[in-house]
Structures are given as structure tokens and as C-alpha cells.
Scaffold this motif. Structure first.
Motif, PDB file in Angstrom:
ATOM      1  N   LYS A 156      -4.875 -60.700  48.136  1.00 39.97           N
ATOM      2  CA  LYS A 156      -5.363 -62.076  48.171  1.00 39.97           C
ATOM      3  C   LYS A 156      -4.176 -62.996  48.449  1.00 39.97           C
ATOM      4  O   LYS A 156      -3.263 -63.109  47.645  1.00 39.97           O
ATOM      5  N   THR A 157      -4.216 -63.632  49.588  1.00 46.11           N
ATOM      6  CA  THR A 157      -3.132 -64.500  50.023  1.00 46.11           C
ATOM      7  C   THR A 157      -2.793 -65.571  49.002  1.00 46.11           C
ATOM      8  O   THR A 157      -1.631 -65.774  48.673  1.00 46.11           O
ATOM      9  N   LYS A 158      -3.804 -66.233  48.474  1.00 47.52           N
ATOM     10  CA  LYS A 158      -3.592 -67.336  47.543  1.00 47.52           C
ATOM     11  C   LYS A 158      -2.835 -66.870  46.300  1.00 47.52           C
ATOM     12  O   LYS A 158      -1.944 -67.565  45.804  1.00 47.52           O
ATOM     13  N   GLU A 159      -3.193 -65.695  45.799  1.00 50.07           N
ATOM     14  CA  GLU A 159      -2.558 -65.154  44.599  1.00 50.07           C
ATOM     15  C   GLU A 159      -1.057 -64.941  44.815  1.00 50.07           C
ATOM     16  O   GLU A 159      -0.242 -65.279  43.968  1.00 50.07           O
ATOM     17  N   LEU A 160      -0.687 -64.413  45.967  1.00 50.83           N
ATOM     18  CA  LEU A 160       0.724 -64.166  46.264  1.00 50.83           C
ATOM     19  C   LEU A 160       1.451 -65.466  46.599  1.00 50.83           C
ATOM     20  O   LEU A 160       2.571 -65.689  46.130  1.00 50.83           O
ATOM     21  N   SER A 161       0.843 -66.320  47.384  1.00 52.47           N
ATOM     22  CA  SER A 161       1.475 -67.572  47.815  1.00 52.47           C
ATOM     23  C   SER A 161       1.983 -68.387  46.638  1.00 52.47           C
ATOM     24  O   SER A 161       3.101 -68.901  46.661  1.00 52.47           O
ATOM     25  N   SER A 162       1.164 -68.486  45.603  1.00 55.07           N
ATOM     26  CA  SER A 162       1.559 -69.298  44.450  1.00 55.07           C
ATOM     27  C   SER A 162       2.754 -68.691  43.711  1.00 55.07           C
ATOM     28  O   SER A 162       3.575 -69.420  43.164  1.00 55.07           O
ATOM     29  N   GLN A 163       2.884 -67.376  43.714  1.00 53.32           N
ATOM     30  CA  GLN A 163       3.987 -66.726  43.006  1.00 53.32           C
ATOM     31  C   GLN A 163       5.326 -66.863  43.728  1.00 53.32           C
ATOM     32  O   GLN A 163       6.376 -66.851  43.102  1.00 53.32           O
ATOM     33  N   ILE A 164       5.284 -66.963  45.041  1.00 54.47           N
ATOM     34  CA  ILE A 164       6.541 -67.019  45.802  1.00 54.47           C
ATOM     35  C   ILE A 164       6.829 -68.405  46.370  1.00 54.47           C
ATOM     36  O   ILE A 164       7.827 -68.598  47.063  1.00 54.47           O
ATOM     37  N   GLY A 165       5.949 -69.349  46.083  1.00 55.22           N
ATOM     38  CA  GLY A 165       6.180 -70.718  46.530  1.00 55.22           C
ATOM     39  C   GLY A 165       6.066 -70.914  48.026  1.00 55.22           C
ATOM     40  O   GLY A 165       6.801 -71.697  48.616  1.00 55.22           O
ATOM     41  N   SER A 166       5.148 -70.199  48.636  1.00 54.24           N
ATOM     42  CA  SER A 166       4.955 -70.328  50.079  1.00 54.24           C
ATOM     43  C   SER A 166       3.465 -70.529  50.345  1.00 54.24           C
ATOM     44  O   SER A 166       2.650 -69.669  50.010  1.00 54.24           O
ATOM     45  N   ALA A 167       3.128 -71.646  50.927  1.00 52.06           N
ATOM     46  CA  ALA A 167       1.728 -71.922  51.224  1.00 52.06           C
ATOM     47  C   ALA A 167       1.285 -71.194  52.482  1.00 52.06           C
ATOM     48  O   ALA A 167       2.077 -70.953  53.390  1.00 52.06           O
ATOM     49  N   ARG A 168       0.044 -70.818  52.482  1.00 51.84           N
ATOM     50  CA  ARG A 168      -0.612 -70.269  53.671  1.00 51.84           C
ATOM     51  C   ARG A 168       0.094 -69.076  54.299  1.00 51.84           C
ATOM     52  O   ARG A 168       0.577 -69.146  55.425  1.00 51.84           O
ATOM     53  N   LEU A 169       0.110 -67.999  53.612  1.00 47.90           N
ATOM     54  CA  LEU A 169       0.650 -66.759  54.173  1.00 47.90           C
ATOM     55  C   LEU A 169      -0.375 -66.121  55.101  1.00 47.90           C
ATOM     56  O   LEU A 169      -1.571 -66.222  54.879  1.00 47.90           O
ATOM     57  N   SER A 170       0.129 -65.452  56.124  1.00 46.11           N
ATOM     58  CA  SER A 170      -0.742 -64.691  57.014  1.00 46.11           C
ATOM     59  C   SER A 170       0.019 -63.456  57.467  1.00 46.11           C
ATOM     60  O   SER A 170       1.215 -63.313  57.200  1.00 46.11           O
ATOM     61  N   PHE A 171      -0.675 -62.575  58.160  1.00 48.10           N
ATOM     62  CA  PHE A 171      -0.013 -61.393  58.689  1.00 48.10           C
ATOM     63  C   PHE A 171       0.881 -61.803  59.851  1.00 48.10           C
ATOM     64  O   PHE A 171       0.461 -62.545  60.737  1.00 48.10           O
ATOM     65  N   ALA A 172       2.107 -61.330  59.829  1.00 47.65           N
ATOM     66  CA  ALA A 172       3.059 -61.650  60.897  1.00 47.65           C
ATOM     67  C   ALA A 172       2.726 -60.826  62.136  1.00 47.65           C
ATOM     68  O   ALA A 172       2.244 -59.696  62.029  1.00 47.65           O
ATOM     69  N   GLY A 173       3.016 -61.379  63.273  1.00 53.54           N
ATOM     70  CA  GLY A 173       2.748 -60.690  64.527  1.00 53.54           C
ATOM     71  C   GLY A 173       3.655 -59.490  64.742  1.00 53.54           C
ATOM     72  O   GLY A 173       4.760 -59.408  64.207  1.00 53.54           O
TER      73      GLY A 173
END
Length: 182
Positions: free
Chosen positions: A85-102
């Protein structure tokens, strides 16, 4: 899928990609013992489970992620059975809107193609562009399973060797994250 019995020696370099051979050479240099199994490409999670059973490790999901601006990159190691879950990880590392990198970033920074994402790719991240994130449950296991930068082989190495020998040598630290995955 045909798989072989695990061995604890590096393969002959003939017919192997240079990036795979480099992994075995580095493990040997760092005196990190491993078990290796060669197999066909593992396109499904079920086939990954078969390999893991033979090696005696829990499946580890490796995700290559980035922020929206594509300026921060992350390699996430998490148990295979957990849902990401992107939201769960984003909040822990202080990075908004994570997605899969190309795949172009995966190849540029880690010299890995999709399907072969692995902590071993950090040996190719000479500029430290990728931040390693490890789910706390992965750290509970004595061993970790990973690809040697190619998905036609899998390795079993001690988690402590990865943390205490491999990561310091490749100049990468890690951040422990807690993912619920429900």
C-alpha cells in the motif's frame, strides 16, 4: 518449471551475463556463503514459491519505487505475502505519492531489468541514488532469498551477511519500515 538442487558454488561464467557473474565474484570476495539454484524465468508468484521451498527461504517481494518528481528512488524488500500500500509506506519515509519507477531507471541505477529486482543490484548503484527500505518482517528471518541481478537464478544468503557485509561494502544503509499489508 524445472529446478535443480541447490549448490553452494558459483557457476561457470560461460553462458552467464556479466552482471550475474559479478554478484558471485563479490559474494566470494566478501566471504558470504550462499546457496544457488538455477531455474527458468519465474513469471508467477507460485513458481517463485516453488524455488523458495527448495531453497528453504520465505519469498521476498522487491519493489523499485520513486516519488512523483522521479528524483528519489527506493528499493523495498517486503514479505511476498504482504500487499503493498503506497500510502502506508509514503507516510513512514516522508515521501508523497510513490509509484513504480520505470525500467529505464532500474537499468540505469541498478543494472537490473524488470523481474530481476534484487538487493544485489545495489552493487551497481555507485552514486547512491537508491534508498533501501526493508520491512521489519524480512529482518526476522535468518536467510533472505534474492536474484543475482538476473531472474533465472535465485540465492539464499544469511540476512546478517547482507546487512553486515554486503550493504556496508556497497556503501548502502537501510531504513526499517513496518508494513501491515492488509
Amino acid at each position: 518449471m524445472q529446478v535443480t538442487t541447490p549448490v553452494n558454488t558459483k557457476p561457470s561464467p560461460e553462458g552467464r551475463m556479466a552482471k550475474e557473474v559479478a554478484v558471485y565474484d563479490l559474494l566470494e570476495k566478501l566471504e558470504i556463503p550462499f546457496e544457488r539454484i538455477d531455474h527458468e524465468v519465474t513469471p508467477s508468484i507460485e513458481e517463485c514459491h516453488d524455488v523458495d521451498k527448495i531453497l528453504g527461504v520465505h519469498i521476498c517481494k522487491n519493489l523499485f519505487l520513486c516519488n512523483t518528481q522521479k528524483t528519489d528512488f527506493y528499493l523495498l524488500m517486503m514479505p511476498g505475502e504482504k500487499k503493498f500500500k503506497t500510502k502506508e509506506l509514503s507516510s513512514q519515509i516522508g515521501s508523497a505519492r510513490l509509484s513504480f519507477a520505470g525500467s529505464e531507471f532500474m537499468e540505469e541505477f541498478l543494472d537490473i531489468t524488470p523481474g530481476s529486482v534484487s538487493v544485489m543490484g545495489l552493487m551497481n548503484d555507485h552514486d547512491g541514488r537508491v534508498r533501501l527500505l526493508i520491512d521489519q518482517d524480512v529482518l526476522q528471518d535468518e536467510y533472505v532469498g534474492c536474484h543475482p541481478c538476473i531472474n533465472t537464478s535465485s540465492l539464499k544468503i544469511k540476512t546478517s551477511d547482507m546487512l553486515e557485509k554486503f550493504l556496508p561494502y556497497v556503501k548502502h544503509d537501510y531504513t526499517v519500515v513496518e508494513l501491515q499489508g492488509e
